[in-house]
Design an enzyme around this catalytic site. Structure first.
Site, PDB file in Angstrom:
ATOM      1  N   CYS A   1      -6.701  -3.371 -10.679  1.00  0.00           N
ATOM      2  CA  CYS A   1      -6.248  -5.512 -10.425  1.00  0.00           C
ATOM      3  C   CYS A   1      -7.375  -6.616 -10.521  1.00  0.00           C
ATOM      4  O   CYS A   1      -7.030  -6.281 -11.723  1.00  0.00           O
ATOM      5  CB  CYS A   1      -5.888  -4.801  -8.809  1.00  0.00           C
ATOM      6  SG  CYS A   1      -4.372  -5.974  -8.183  1.00  0.00           S
TER       7      CYS A   1
ATOM      8  N   HIS B   1      -3.398  -0.263  -6.429  1.00  0.00           N
ATOM      9  CA  HIS B   1      -4.448   0.505  -6.519  1.00  0.00           C
ATOM     10  C   HIS B   1      -4.045   1.645  -6.305  1.00  0.00           C
ATOM     11  O   HIS B   1      -3.933   2.108  -4.594  1.00  0.00           O
ATOM     12  CB  HIS B   1      -4.445  -0.154  -5.041  1.00  0.00           C
ATOM     13  CG  HIS B   1      -4.926  -1.520  -5.298  1.00  0.00           C
ATOM     14  ND1 HIS B   1      -6.409  -2.599  -4.926  1.00  0.00           N
ATOM     15  CD2 HIS B   1      -4.226  -3.018  -5.565  1.00  0.00           C
ATOM     16  CE1 HIS B   1      -6.200  -3.755  -5.550  1.00  0.00           C
ATOM     17  NE2 HIS B   1      -5.022  -4.278  -5.410  1.00  0.00           N
TER      18      HIS B   1
ATOM     19  N   GLU C   1      -6.765   3.521  -5.386  1.00  0.00           N
ATOM     20  CA  GLU C   1      -7.779   4.114  -4.276  1.00  0.00           C
ATOM     21  C   GLU C   1      -6.756   3.617  -2.959  1.00  0.00           C
ATOM     22  O   GLU C   1      -7.419   4.337  -1.781  1.00  0.00           O
ATOM     23  CB  GLU C   1      -8.603   3.571  -4.525  1.00  0.00           C
ATOM     24  CG  GLU C   1      -9.078   1.897  -3.785  1.00  0.00           C
ATOM     25  CD  GLU C   1      -8.000   0.885  -5.015  1.00  0.00           C
ATOM     26  OE1 GLU C   1      -6.991   1.394  -6.058  1.00  0.00           O
ATOM     27  OE2 GLU C   1      -8.300  -0.377  -4.826  1.00  0.00           O
TER      28      GLU C   1
END
Ligand SMILES: NC(=O)CC[C@H](N)C(=O)O
Length: 231
Positions: free
Chosen positions: A90, A209, A211
């Site tokens: 990002c 994202h 994560e």
């Protein structure tokens, strides 16, 4: 070096100036190959100098660049990107791009590394945040879709001509029907606005994202392909 085997654990740094760095650490620690890694948070030039590879997290690209300049990390990061693997998520993807559109007024500092033009906040206010299933042909278990979490995400506008040595590979795409109306077929250019994960040489970017999910296939991809695969 040909035939060289490196038994030392690879040090993966996560740039920890601002943004979602802790979540990346958790995801890396859950990888089955994590014993072959040492994961460190990078806040200083000394931290960076220990790293074999780096993750630049999501957050705010202008803030990360500003904090990198203040902490003296901006030029060392630019040198790092020239020789070692980097994954940008990002905001990190923006920093890894060669050209940014809709950047901060007065200009925005980038690190480069990927030969692309990216639009910051490319989904506009209408779709600031959304989730979408991604087609992930470049990952393990490619038939299983990946939940992409997009938060004020950038959009890849253009792949620049890249040399045959460093072609840009598409690792994940968003289905075209999920693109916001402003990107629909009225735009006849073949610009790749649905490319959301790309690899070029040492580098890797995701505009969303990984994560923030429990699915660590993108972390596995980066470690396997860009970090351990280089020993
Ligand atoms: N989730 C994110 O990382 C958002 C990126 C942010 N829009 C930027 O310009 O950096």
């Amino acid at each position: 070096m040909t035939g060289f085997t490196d038994d030392r654990r690879k040090v993966i740094g996560i740039l920890a100036l601002q943004g979602a760095f802790a979540e990346h650490r958790t995801a890396l620690e859950k990888l089955s190959c994590h014993r072959r890694l040492e994961v460190i948070l990078v806040k200083t030039i000394e931290d960076l100098s220990r790293c074999d590879a780096l993750i630049i997290p999501g957050g705010e690209s202008t803030t990360i660049a500003l904090l990198a300049r203040i902490s003296g990390l901006l030029d060392p990061l630019r040198q790092f990107v020239k020789v070692k693997p980097v994954w940008g998520t990002c905001a990190g993807a923006i920093l890894l791009s060669q050209v940014v559109e809709n950047g901060k007024k007065g200009g925005q500092e980038l690190l480069g590394g990927m030969d692309i033009t990216i639009a910051r906040n490319g989904w506009g206010s209408q779709l600031e945040s959304f989730e979408a299933e991604l087609d992930v042909q470049g990952l393990n278990d490619p038939k299983r879709p990946f939940k992409g979490i997009f938060i004020r995400a950038p959009v890849v506008l253009k792949l620049h001509q890249s040399s045959e040595d460093h072609p840009i590979q598409v690792i994940a795409q968003l289905a075209s029907e999920l693109l916001p109306p402003s990107f629909d077929s009225s735009d006849h250019s073949d610009e790749p606005k649905n490319f959301v994960a790309l690899r070029q040489g040492l580098h890797f970017l995701t505009t969303f994202h990984p994560e923030l999910t429990d699915d660590n296939r993108f972390h596995d991809y980066f470690v396997r392909e860009c970090v351990l695969g280089r020993s």
